[in-house]
Write a protein that holds these residues in place. Structure first.
Motif: not given
Length: 215
Positions: A59-65, A209-213, A163-168
């Motif tokens: 998984m990748v979690v996207v943040h801002w600082t 990339l066909k990531l999971n929903k 499998e996932y790319v999500i926001g924090h």
């Protein structure tokens, strides 16, 4: 032949985009104390006993600082122990961090190796790579950062089974799934970064990339 080469790179720019991005190495302190605190966190918070503080990225979690510079972010993450912030220190003295930080001009910095544990998202650190972006609600993330996030995630997806790319701000949606590993059900913090608009744009670019929903 020269006409074919010109056509190829004009018609298929994604070929270049899929290559390894330029990543500036800027390692934060990684010593025996941080190793031990990371192992303790994995055991006490995630219920995982490991010989080394490593992760298998899924998984990748996207943040801002919520600050304005890479330097400020480095200075925040570099200490091994977390200063202040009682809502977090009650769970562990280990400082927060992330594997990557992206500046407002799109420059990608790496603070920790991809597969080394970082404390950035409750319940999901054990399997998630964190990408911090310099910005905040008052300073929305830039187009250059959107491009860099896409480039970096494509690169990571070639190396790992992401499998996932999500926001924090979306992390709590995993609470009732098997992905969630947090031993204290009351240990939750409210997050709004980086927001639905940015994540919608980012995931829209990664459809192939066909990531999971999201759950």
């Amino acid at each position: 032949m020269k006409y074919f080469i010109k056509f190829f790179f004009t018609a298929f720019p994604f070929f270049l985009f899929a290559q390894s991005p330029k990543i500036v190495q800027k390692p934060i302190t990684w010593n025996q104390e941080r190793v031990q605190l990371s192992l303790d966190y994995l055991k006490n918070r995630h219920g995982l006993s490991q010989a080394a503080p490593t992760i298998q990225p899924k998984m990748v979690v996207v943040h801002w600082t919520a600050n304005n510079s890479v330097k400020a972010t480095f200075n925040t993450f570099n200490p091994v122990k977390l200063p202040g912030r009682p809502e977090l220190t009650k769970a562990s003295p280990l400082n927060v961090s992330s594997q990557f930080v992206i500046d407002r001009d799109g420059t990608i910095y790496q603070f920790l190796p991809d597969t080394i544990f970082a404390r950035h998202t409750i319940g999901l650190n054990y399997c998630a790579i964190g990408i911090e972006n310099i910005g905040s609600r008052q300073n929305p993330l830039t187009d250059a950062q959107l491009n860099a996030n896409e480039e970096l995630i494509r690169y990571l997806s070639k190396k790992y089974a992401i499998e996932y790319v999500i926001g924090h701000h979306e992390y709590q949606r995993f609470k009732k799934t098997s992905w969630w590993k947090e031993t204290d059900p009351k240990y939750i913090t409210g997050k709004d970064d980086p927001g639905d608009k940015f994540m919608h744009a980012l995931r829209g670019r990664l459809v192939d990339l066909k990531l999971n929903k999201m759950p």
